[in-house]
Design a protein around this motif. Structure first.
Motif, PDB file in Angstrom:
ATOM      1  N   ARG A 708       0.796  -1.723  -0.009  1.00 39.87           N
ATOM      2  CA  ARG A 708       0.195   0.360   0.330  1.00 39.87           C
ATOM      3  C   ARG A 708       0.560   1.755  -0.072  1.00 39.87           C
ATOM      4  O   ARG A 708       0.232   2.215  -0.924  1.00 39.87           O
ATOM      5  CB  ARG A 708      -1.013   0.129   1.370  1.00 39.87           C
ATOM      6  CG  ARG A 708      -1.831  -1.021   1.426  1.00 39.87           C
ATOM      7  CD  ARG A 708      -2.843  -0.385   1.846  1.00 39.87           C
ATOM      8  NE  ARG A 708      -2.820  -1.255   3.008  1.00 39.87           N
ATOM      9  CZ  ARG A 708      -2.521  -1.933   3.703  1.00 39.87           C
ATOM     10  NH1 ARG A 708      -3.155  -3.067   3.580  1.00 39.87           N
ATOM     11  NH2 ARG A 708      -2.368  -2.854   5.992  1.00 39.87           N
ATOM     12  N   GLN A 709       2.138   1.470   1.161  1.00 46.15           N
ATOM     13  CA  GLN A 709       3.015   2.304   0.907  1.00 46.15           C
ATOM     14  C   GLN A 709       3.744   2.145  -0.727  1.00 46.15           C
ATOM     15  O   GLN A 709       3.497   3.997  -1.058  1.00 46.15           O
ATOM     16  CB  GLN A 709       3.954   2.110   1.661  1.00 46.15           C
ATOM     17  CG  GLN A 709       5.355   3.301   2.207  1.00 46.15           C
ATOM     18  CD  GLN A 709       4.263   4.198   2.812  1.00 46.15           C
ATOM     19  OE1 GLN A 709       2.870   4.760   3.363  1.00 46.15           O
ATOM     20  NE2 GLN A 709       4.800   5.908   2.347  1.00 46.15           N
ATOM     21  N   PHE A 710       2.962   1.709  -1.411  1.00 43.15           N
ATOM     22  CA  PHE A 710       4.610   1.655  -2.762  1.00 43.15           C
ATOM     23  C   PHE A 710       3.190   2.017  -3.685  1.00 43.15           C
ATOM     24  O   PHE A 710       3.262   2.999  -4.831  1.00 43.15           O
ATOM     25  CB  PHE A 710       4.953   0.530  -3.314  1.00 43.15           C
ATOM     26  CG  PHE A 710       4.899   0.329  -4.526  1.00 43.15           C
ATOM     27  CD1 PHE A 710       6.184   0.242  -5.565  1.00 43.15           C
ATOM     28  CD2 PHE A 710       4.331  -0.030  -5.064  1.00 43.15           C
ATOM     29  CE1 PHE A 710       6.365   0.512  -6.175  1.00 43.15           C
ATOM     30  CE2 PHE A 710       3.818  -0.818  -7.010  1.00 43.15           C
ATOM     31  CZ  PHE A 710       5.512  -0.216  -7.420  1.00 43.15           C
ATOM     32  N   ILE A 711       2.147   2.161  -4.021  1.00 48.27           N
ATOM     33  CA  ILE A 711       0.741   2.375  -4.126  1.00 48.27           C
ATOM     34  C   ILE A 711       0.941   3.721  -4.330  1.00 48.27           C
ATOM     35  O   ILE A 711       0.749   5.286  -4.929  1.00 48.27           O
ATOM     36  CB  ILE A 711      -0.284   1.653  -4.112  1.00 48.27           C
ATOM     37  CG1 ILE A 711      -0.409   0.441  -4.782  1.00 48.27           C
ATOM     38  CG2 ILE A 711      -1.445   2.085  -5.243  1.00 48.27           C
ATOM     39  CD1 ILE A 711      -0.138   0.273  -5.907  1.00 48.27           C
ATOM     40  N   GLN A 712       0.846   3.803  -2.232  1.00 50.07           N
ATOM     41  CA  GLN A 712       0.797   5.772  -2.631  1.00 50.07           C
ATOM     42  C   GLN A 712       2.191   6.756  -3.313  1.00 50.07           C
ATOM     43  O   GLN A 712       1.615   8.089  -3.522  1.00 50.07           O
ATOM     44  CB  GLN A 712       0.771   5.696  -0.871  1.00 50.07           C
ATOM     45  CG  GLN A 712      -0.883   5.463   0.141  1.00 50.07           C
ATOM     46  CD  GLN A 712      -0.641   5.887   0.321  1.00 50.07           C
ATOM     47  OE1 GLN A 712       0.388   6.096   1.524  1.00 50.07           O
ATOM     48  NE2 GLN A 712      -1.801   5.091   1.647  1.00 50.07           N
ATOM     49  N   ASP A 713       3.208   5.940  -3.305  1.00 45.61           N
ATOM     50  CA  ASP A 713       3.892   6.573  -3.426  1.00 45.61           C
ATOM     51  C   ASP A 713       3.811   6.768  -5.293  1.00 45.61           C
ATOM     52  O   ASP A 713       4.656   7.426  -5.761  1.00 45.61           O
ATOM     53  CB  ASP A 713       5.469   5.757  -3.514  1.00 45.61           C
ATOM     54  CG  ASP A 713       6.131   5.778  -1.732  1.00 45.61           C
ATOM     55  OD1 ASP A 713       5.456   6.417  -0.922  1.00 45.61           O
ATOM     56  OD2 ASP A 713       6.419   4.995  -1.594  1.00 45.61           O
ATOM     57  N   ARG A 714       3.301   5.737  -5.917  1.00 39.78           N
ATOM     58  CA  ARG A 714       3.173   6.206  -6.969  1.00 39.78           C
ATOM     59  C   ARG A 714       2.468   7.067  -7.475  1.00 39.78           C
ATOM     60  O   ARG A 714       2.460   8.010  -8.413  1.00 39.78           O
ATOM     61  CB  ARG A 714       3.002   4.887  -7.790  1.00 39.78           C
ATOM     62  CG  ARG A 714       3.484   3.794  -7.425  1.00 39.78           C
ATOM     63  CD  ARG A 714       4.860   3.702  -8.618  1.00 39.78           C
ATOM     64  NE  ARG A 714       6.487   4.439  -8.160  1.00 39.78           N
ATOM     65  CZ  ARG A 714       7.067   3.947  -6.757  1.00 39.78           C
ATOM     66  NH1 ARG A 714       7.032   2.690  -6.521  1.00 39.78           N
ATOM     67  NH2 ARG A 714       7.987   4.920  -6.580  1.00 39.78           N
ATOM     68  N   LEU A 715       1.190   7.113  -6.037  1.00 39.69           N
ATOM     69  CA  LEU A 715       0.558   7.920  -6.760  1.00 39.69           C
ATOM     70  C   LEU A 715       1.385   9.215  -6.410  1.00 39.69           C
ATOM     71  O   LEU A 715       0.328  10.284  -7.012  1.00 39.69           O
ATOM     72  CB  LEU A 715      -1.023   7.784  -5.504  1.00 39.69           C
ATOM     73  CG  LEU A 715      -1.809   6.564  -6.072  1.00 39.69           C
ATOM     74  CD1 LEU A 715      -2.673   6.560  -4.969  1.00 39.69           C
ATOM     75  CD2 LEU A 715      -2.296   6.447  -7.655  1.00 39.69           C
ATOM     76  N   PHE A 716       1.761   9.579  -5.654  1.00 39.49           N
ATOM     77  CA  PHE A 716       2.161  10.699  -5.124  1.00 39.49           C
ATOM     78  C   PHE A 716       3.432  11.735  -5.939  1.00 39.49           C
ATOM     79  O   PHE A 716       3.224  12.870  -6.814  1.00 39.49           O
ATOM     80  CB  PHE A 716       3.406  10.928  -3.637  1.00 39.49           C
ATOM     81  CG  PHE A 716       4.399  11.884  -3.388  1.00 39.49           C
ATOM     82  CD1 PHE A 716       3.344  13.378  -2.545  1.00 39.49           C
ATOM     83  CD2 PHE A 716       5.281  12.240  -3.826  1.00 39.49           C
ATOM     84  CE1 PHE A 716       3.447  14.387  -2.621  1.00 39.49           C
ATOM     85  CE2 PHE A 716       5.978  13.400  -3.214  1.00 39.49           C
ATOM     86  CZ  PHE A 716       5.110  14.661  -2.596  1.00 39.49           C
ATOM     87  N   GLU A 717       4.231  10.653  -6.954  1.00 46.02           N
ATOM     88  CA  GLU A 717       5.445  10.978  -7.911  1.00 46.02           C
ATOM     89  C   GLU A 717       4.082  11.335  -9.743  1.00 46.02           C
ATOM     90  O   GLU A 717       4.549  11.621 -10.281  1.00 46.02           O
ATOM     91  CB  GLU A 717       5.865   9.560  -8.076  1.00 46.02           C
ATOM     92  CG  GLU A 717       6.664   9.416  -6.935  1.00 46.02           C
ATOM     93  CD  GLU A 717       7.577   7.908  -7.645  1.00 46.02           C
ATOM     94  OE1 GLU A 717       7.515   7.158  -8.802  1.00 46.02           O
ATOM     95  OE2 GLU A 717       8.360   7.730  -6.501  1.00 46.02           O
ATOM     96  N   ALA A 718       2.823  11.098 -10.121  1.00 47.94           N
ATOM     97  CA  ALA A 718       2.265  11.039 -10.410  1.00 47.94           C
ATOM     98  C   ALA A 718       1.204  12.337 -10.494  1.00 47.94           C
ATOM     99  O   ALA A 718       1.747  13.051 -11.383  1.00 47.94           O
ATOM    100  CB  ALA A 718       1.371  10.685 -10.793  1.00 47.94           C
ATOM    101  N   ASP A 719       0.840  12.948  -9.426  1.00 51.38           N
ATOM    102  CA  ASP A 719       0.612  14.335  -8.877  1.00 51.38           C
ATOM    103  C   ASP A 719       1.803  15.027  -9.177  1.00 51.38           C
ATOM    104  O   ASP A 719       1.461  16.496  -9.493  1.00 51.38           O
ATOM    105  CB  ASP A 719       0.084  13.969  -7.231  1.00 51.38           C
ATOM    106  CG  ASP A 719      -0.979  12.835  -7.606  1.00 51.38           C
ATOM    107  OD1 ASP A 719      -1.631  13.099  -8.437  1.00 51.38           O
ATOM    108  OD2 ASP A 719      -1.489  12.987  -6.291  1.00 51.38           O
TER     109      ASP A 719
END
Length: 783
Positions: A708-719
């Motif tokens: 779940r942390q990995f998914i959140q990091d990917r979302l942060f990078e996309a934003d």
């Protein structure tokens, strides 16, 4: 026996179904005429009176049918009383023979039926006929007195001829044939006091002066003879006890000095071994008996009780017998009266003694185990072939046959244990697991090694002892959480442990952090010394922005020999808790949601998310690539890039009375257009991101917080990706000037203030023009 006259022929008519028997008075001529006379379909045979006790076999008659031509086409059959057992018939000749000696006293005549059938058609040629075989009596039974012993009471001084009693004897011989059963009575002993009537057996007094004080009891011996007392006959005697005004002056007397009995060793307790009888000439209460046994060994194997009806001593078995241990018992039996009156007889004469011998008979018995129940203990995980114990059984008979052993019951028990069929040693077939089964129940059977040998079984209980072969573990999955802003030293979770093993002194668990992470900057672990441990915060100010989850590896060790340990990672979630300390999403509820979904469902969701992410990235790359190719075909190579030109545009402020842009702030450049980035480098980064996503999805489970942390990091990078749309644009802000009482909300207030401070302004309404670049369009707004 062979002097009896031959009877004439007997002819049965098949038409009338009757028998006609001609008597012996017929003349020889008449007998010859009868023999020559033929009846249609008639029976002809000879008949004898069969003397009893004649040796067998003996031909007693012959059956003949007038259809019998001597060619053995007729088969004779015999049925009825004694057919096949006492009598048999020759199926070819029709001769009837005896198979055993006959006893008239048991059966005086036999009714038989004869039949003749055709051997070829198996059809009767004569109707079934009935005839009688009579057994002729001989003097082979001696007379016997009935209702012995004879006891009579008469008043003393009775006159001569007073009837004392009548003795009766019977003879089993035929009273209608000769003198075999004609009896004559006589006095053998008792004269001159008594006499007996020869034909009736009535005993009368012969003297009138018998005095009770002079003689209290008389024993009169009466003899009876058959054959009217002629020589060659049988005789019997009886004793008649005559008491004069009876008193208890006669003690019990055993008929025999020694009694022998036999009893099988398998007889159950309570079996009647035998009966003994002590006679007493007295009557009534004076004849009541008591019996007792005196064993030489004093084993108490037998006991004796008095039959209240017959006054016999009934010997009963009180203990089980064993032929191989003791084969004979010797004891003495005493009999005495209930009521003793020493005025008439000394005390010692009221008791009589006899000796008994009881023989134990051998019986084939099954093997006997040394123990009724076997119970053993063995540690778990013992190697195959380890000895558990041994059962022992032996044949208790004198033959002492060898025995073989086997394990009964279900196949699962047989898979766990093996038994040596010769010596009964039980070994482990495969290692035992106490946690699977702490007890095993077996049934071992021992059988004699002979044909139709007997067998016996014994239960065997095997207890599996515990060894420390299971590491401790958490009783459940812990999902603790820590609230943002928690203080140092606060309790996060109290953990415990369970262990499948069962040490004798109970469990003792020890909790520590893994050695390489024993000094943890975030949390500490405190062993409570009561099989629990507390996870405490080591610092304060946890925030979800810093880190969403923390992994805390915990080592649990037991106190077994040797000690075992296990390492389990506790996932601690940082949660934005309610004021009451409840975590609505990051703690127990998130854990319950995760536990509510199956592993297969989470994996499916993960795969779908990854595929959607990859497809989105690929579609974006394709769209950008097409747009880039289309833009290059329409523009000239020397034409400046509008995005690059737009990035050089600046924000300028213009006010009345101010010339130029000397009062404006420094230029603010816009972000460059994504096309300025190298396409090869961008594609490489996209491919690396896809590979990283796939690799981490394989190594980390869908329920893990790292995923779940990995998914959140990917979302942060996309934003925060500067090369992903939407691109920067400038918004318009208005500056109301210094004279505005509301002030300015714009970040350009400081710039306007500096411009007004350097140059004097007309006190008219302020005017600001904001130039905004948005895309390729320049917009101006006047305030």
């Amino acid at each position: 026996m062979g002097c009896y006259a031959l009877l004439p022929l007997l002819v049965l008519s098949s038409v009338t179904g009757c028998c006609a028997v001609e008597e012996a008075q017929a003349t020889p001529r008449a007998a010859q005429d009868a023999a020559l006379r033929r009846f249609r379909r008639g029976w002809i045979w000879k008949q004898f009176f069969v003397p009893e006790e004649d040796p067998a076999p003996q031909i007693i008659g012959e059956l003949k049918s007038d259809f019998d031509k001597g060619d053995f086409s007729i088969k004779y059959l015999l049925s009825g009383e004694g057919a096949g057992d006492v009598f048999e018939i020759d199926e070819y000749s029709g001769e009837v023979r005896t198979l055993k000696k006959l006893d008239r006293e048991k059966k005086a005549f036999y009714i038989l039926r004869a039949q003749a059938i055709n051997r070829r058609s198996n059809q009767p040629v004569e109707p079934e006929s009935e005839f009688i075989v009579k057994v002729q009596d001989i003097n082979d039974n001696m007379p016997q007195f009935q209702n012995e012993p004879y006891v009579s009471i008469i008043p003393e001084m009775s006159p001569t001829g007073t009837t004392v009693m009548q003795v009766t004897a019977t003879d089993a011989d035929d009273p209608q044939y000769g003198n075999n059963a004609k009896l004559i009575y006589s006095i053998v002993q008792g004269e001159p006091y008594f006499s007996v009537e020869p034909k009736t057996g009535i005993i009368v007094t012969s003297m009138h002066d018998m005095d009770r004080e002079a003689r209290e009891k008389y024993f009169v011996i009466v003899q009876v003879k058959d054959m009217m007392g002629l020589s060659g006959g049988f005789s019997a005697t009886t004793t008649v006890t005559v008491s004069l005004s009876d008193v208890n002056d006669n003690g019990p007397i055993f008929q025999h000095n020694h009694y022998s009995f036999a009893v099988p060793e398998s007889a159950p307790v309570g079996t009647t071994v035998g009966r003994i009888k002590a006679d007493d000439s007295d009557v009534g209460v004076n004849a009541r008996m008591n019996y007792s046994l005196e064993e030489r060994e004093g084993s108490g194997t037998f006991l004796i009780r008095t039959d209240p009806v017959t006054q016999e001593g009934v010997i009963l078995l009180a203990k089980t017998l064993d032929y191989e241990t003791k084969r004979q018992f010797f004891m003495a039996a005493d009999a005495w009266n209930d009521h003793v009156d020493t005025r008439f007889l000394p005390y010692d004469e009221f008791r009589d003694r006899t000796h008994l011998k009881i023989v134990v008979q051998d019986v084939d018995e099954p093997p006997v185990f040394l123990l009724k129940v076997y119970e053993w203990k063995i540690h778990e995980n013992m190697a195959r072939g380890t000895t558990v114990g041994a059962v022992t059984a032996r044949d208790s008979d004198a033959a002492d046959n060898p025995v073989r052993y086997r394990i009964d019951k279900d196949t699962d028990v047989k898979k766990m244990f093996q038994i040596d069929p010769k010596n009964g040693t039980i070994t482990v077939e495969k290692p035992l697991d106490r946690e699977s089964a702490a007890w095993h129940n077996l049934t071992v059977t021992a059988s004699e090694m002979k044909q139709s040998g007997l067998s016996s079984s014994v239960p065997v209980f095997v207890q599996v002892l515990d060894v420390n072969d299971n590491a401790p573990r958490f009783p459940r999955e812990y999902r603790p959480y820590v609230c943002e802003g928690v203080q140092s030293g606060e309790l996060v979770e109290r953990i415990s442990a369970v262990d499948k093993d069962e040490p004798p002194e109970g469990h003792q668990f020890y909790f520590t952090l893994v050695p390489e992470k024993r000094i943890n900057p975030n949390f500490t672990l405190r062993d409570n010394q009561d099989n629990t441990a507390s996870i405490l915060t080591r610092r304060s100010s946890f925030t979800r922005q810093d880190r969403h989850q923390y992994l805390l590896p915990v080592v649990i060790a037991d106190s077994g020999v040797p000690p075992l340990s296990s390492t389990t990672t506790v996932t601690i979630t940082v949660c934005s808790c309610h004021p009451a300390g409840h975590c609505p999403t990051g703690g127990v509820e998130a854990f319950a949601l995760t536990m509510g979904l199956s592993i297969q469902t989470l994996i499916g969701v993960l795969v779908c998310l990854l595929m959607a992410t990859v497809l989105s990235i690929l579609m974006l790359a394709v769209r950008r690539h097409k747009k880039h190719q289309q833009g290059e075909s329409e523009e000239e190579e020397n034409e400046p890039d509008p995005w690059e030109a737009a990035s050089q545009k600046v924000l300028r402020y213009t006010e009345p009375g101010v010339e130029g842009d000397s009062g404006a702030g420094p230029p603010v450049p816009l972000r460059p257009h994504p096309r300025r980035k190298d396409r090869r480098q961008w594609r490489a980064e996209v491919a690396a991101s896809i590979r990283l996503s796939l690799r981490q999805s394989c190594n980390i489970g869908p329920e893990d917080e790292v995923f779940r942390q990995f998914i959140q990091d990917r979302l942060f990078e996309a934003d925060h990706d500067p090369y992903a749309p939407p691109f920067d644009c400038l918004r318009t802000y208005a500056f109301e000037g210094i004279g505005s009482s509301a002030g300015s909300l714009s970040s350009l207030e400081s710039v306007a203030t500096e411009v007004n401070a350097e140059q004097p302004r007309d006190p008219g309404p302020p005017f600001v023009r904001l130039t905004l670049w948005h895309g390729h369009t320049e917009e101006e707004t006047n305030f």
